[in-house]
Design an enzyme around this catalytic site. Structure first.
Site, mmCIF file in Angstrom:
data_model
loop_
_atom_site.group_PDB
_atom_site.id
_atom_site.type_symbol
_atom_site.label_atom_id
_atom_site.label_comp_id
_atom_site.label_asym_id
_atom_site.label_seq_id
_atom_site.Cartn_x
_atom_site.Cartn_y
_atom_site.Cartn_z
ATOM 1 N N VAL A 93 0.839 -1.202 0.000
ATOM 2 C CA VAL A 93 0.000 0.000 0.000
ATOM 3 C C VAL A 93 0.873 1.250 0.000
ATOM 4 O O VAL A 93 0.598 2.219 -0.709
ATOM 5 C CB VAL A 93 -0.955 0.004 1.219
ATOM 6 C CG1 VAL A 93 -1.752 1.291 1.293
ATOM 7 C CG2 VAL A 93 -1.892 -1.199 1.157
ATOM 8 N N HIS A 148 -10.558 -6.892 -5.580
ATOM 9 C CA HIS A 148 -11.552 -7.696 -4.879
ATOM 10 C C HIS A 148 -12.863 -7.672 -5.677
ATOM 11 O O HIS A 148 -13.275 -6.617 -6.169
ATOM 12 C CB HIS A 148 -11.855 -7.118 -3.496
ATOM 13 C CG HIS A 148 -10.737 -7.242 -2.505
ATOM 14 N ND1 HIS A 148 -9.588 -7.964 -2.721
ATOM 15 C CD2 HIS A 148 -10.613 -6.720 -1.257
ATOM 16 C CE1 HIS A 148 -8.812 -7.889 -1.653
ATOM 17 N NE2 HIS A 148 -9.410 -7.121 -0.751
ATOM 18 N N ARG A 199 14.155 -2.456 9.021
ATOM 19 C CA ARG A 199 14.507 -3.349 7.903
ATOM 20 C C ARG A 199 14.761 -2.605 6.607
ATOM 21 O O ARG A 199 15.611 -2.981 5.814
ATOM 22 C CB ARG A 199 13.376 -4.364 7.658
ATOM 23 C CG ARG A 199 13.547 -5.653 8.390
ATOM 24 C CD ARG A 199 12.424 -6.592 8.051
ATOM 25 N NE ARG A 199 11.135 -6.052 8.502
ATOM 26 C CZ ARG A 199 9.955 -6.589 8.210
ATOM 27 N NH1 ARG A 199 9.896 -7.646 7.435
ATOM 28 N NH2 ARG A 199 8.836 -6.055 8.672
ATOM 29 N N SER A 200 13.985 -1.549 6.349
ATOM 30 C CA SER A 200 14.203 -0.844 5.083
ATOM 31 C C SER A 200 14.706 0.589 5.261
ATOM 32 O O SER A 200 14.802 1.319 4.277
ATOM 33 C CB SER A 200 12.964 -0.897 4.198
ATOM 34 O OG SER A 200 11.788 -0.903 4.934
ATOM 35 N N CYS A 227 -10.659 -2.582 2.836
ATOM 36 C CA CYS A 227 -10.783 -2.529 1.377
ATOM 37 C C CYS A 227 -12.136 -3.063 0.880
ATOM 38 O O CYS A 227 -12.778 -2.460 0.016
ATOM 39 C CB CYS A 227 -9.640 -3.304 0.715
ATOM 40 S SG CYS A 227 -9.129 -4.788 1.605
#
Ligand code: 25A
Ligand code: L14
Length: 331
Positions: free
Chosen positions: A15, A237, A40-41, A130
């Protein structure tokens, strides 16, 4: 128009990356821009509006600098901890997790449906689930005109709803590898299990659709039920929605009403095999509706097929639209 300082939290996720794309496409008036994620990033580079930005590690001091709006999509635990920190610093958080959606002090918003609810925010606004968002865009005009009595949702949900890990499970599963994110193989399969099981044997995804429908439509007692299913589709979806109305209706009027409603594209021509499809909705911001027909088993009933890109209208686009409402209210 005044320019705002804007941060994206969880910027490296499924997202988060789409937030950057949608902000760029809709050309939001941004002065200073920040991208944040976990350790981590941190240090990774992301490109936005032709400029490189370094991912910062999200921590207690991330909001010491002046930030007007932060778009969060880093999971519920991260939102629980850091959205209040941001809000205390005067930043308005648009949060994509389920963490704050049922909090009575937090508005839950679909801009086509209940934009007025941003007026009572106190620093956190929740972006709905969503599956709920795409249903709301369709249910709102119908409820206004025919008064909804009962709704039955059955969903066919893409793997991208479960983030990068969900996407990889389908990609690798198609090559014969075992799943890591889902409890069973998703390739060539349908899993009637999204999010965790609750005490009433519904999944949390099903209950989110029920709770959020009532909150967004301001109908705390509306009769709603849901079955949510993961299918081997990467993006978008699809939902079968059965609705019973208080008032009688004409099917032609329903089609006209939906065709003219904001955010909706009508695709309903059975004679030419025209109906909404996940592959067509992917990458788009609209909600696609078709297969509109009378439910002949009850007095005022209708069946619909509703499809939207779950990462765009179902998450990033809806949140950016909320940010646009906020910017308008600041000017
Ligand atoms: O179960 P939870 O906690 O509720 O979390 C649900 C998860 O679902 C996703 C999102 O996963 C979330 O973490 N999600 C949430 N809402 C969603 C929605 N409506 C949704 N998915 C779909 N629809 P995700 O993987 O997409 O993104 C996670 C983002 O959150 C950051 N994050 C996690 N913990 C954090 C945190 N940020 C701050 N503090 C924390 N404690 C996370 O950052 C990510 O941005 P990260 O540093 O952990 O980065 C994730 C790793 O993914 C690698 N990567 C990125 N893109 C790709 C990739 N690898 C391969 N291919 C790619 N295209 C990065 O390299 C990094 O290592
Ligand atoms: O926004 O598809 O509550 O796994 C959490 C899990 C959205 C989708 C939410 C999934 C979701 C989701």
């Amino acid at each position: 128009m005044r320019k705002v300082n804007l941060a994206v939290v969880g910027a490296t996720g499924m997202v988060g990356r789409t937030f950057l794309k949608v902000l760029e496409e809709r050309n939001l008036p941004i002065e200073n821009f920040y991208v944040m994620a976990s350790s981590r990033s941190a240090g990774n580079k992301l490109t936005f509006m032709g400029r490189e930005y370094t991912v910062e590690e999200l921590n207690e001091h991330s909001f010491d600098k002046p930030i007007d709006i932060a778009l969060f999509s880093a999971g519920g635990t991260t939102s629980a901890k850091f959205a209040p920190v941001a809000a205390e610093h005067g930043c308005v958080v648009v949060d994509n997790s389920a963490q704050w959606r049922q909090d009575p002090k937090v508005p839950l918003i679909v801009p086509e449906v209940n934009p007025e609810d941003i007026s009572w925010n106190s620093g956190i606004i929740a972006n709905p689930n969503c599956s709920t968002i795409q249903a709301m865009v369709v249910l709102k005009p119908l409820d206004d005109k025919y008064k909804i009595k009962r709704v039955v949702y059955s969903t066919y949900q893409a793997v991208s709803g479960a983030g990068i890990a969900g996407w990889k499970d389908l990609e690798n599963g198609l090559k014969g590898e075992a799943p890591k994110k889902f409890p069973h193989p998703i390739a060539n399969n349908c899993l009637p299990h999204i999010d965790v099981f609750l005490e009433n044997d519904y999944t949390k995804e099903e209950m989110k659709m029920i709770w959020e429908t009532r909150k967004i439509l301001h109908h705390p007692d509306m009769r709603v039920t849901a079955t949510t299913v993961r299918v081997p589709v990467f993006s978008s979806h699809s939902e079968s929605i059965n609705i019973e109305f208080e008032n009688p209706f004409d099917i032609k009027d329903v089609k006209e009403l939906l065709a003219g409603a904001p955010g909706i594209v009508l695709q309903d021509d059975p004679a030419h095999d025209v109906y909404p499809l996940a592959v067509d909705a992917a990458g788009k911001d609209d909600v696609f509706v078709g297969r509109i027909r009378r439910d002949e088993s009850v007095e005022n009933g209708i069946n619909l097929w509703v499809v939207a890109d779950n990462i765009r209208k179902g998450a990033a686009t809806n949140a950016v639209q909320i940010a646009e409402l906020l910017i308008k209210s600041m000017n």
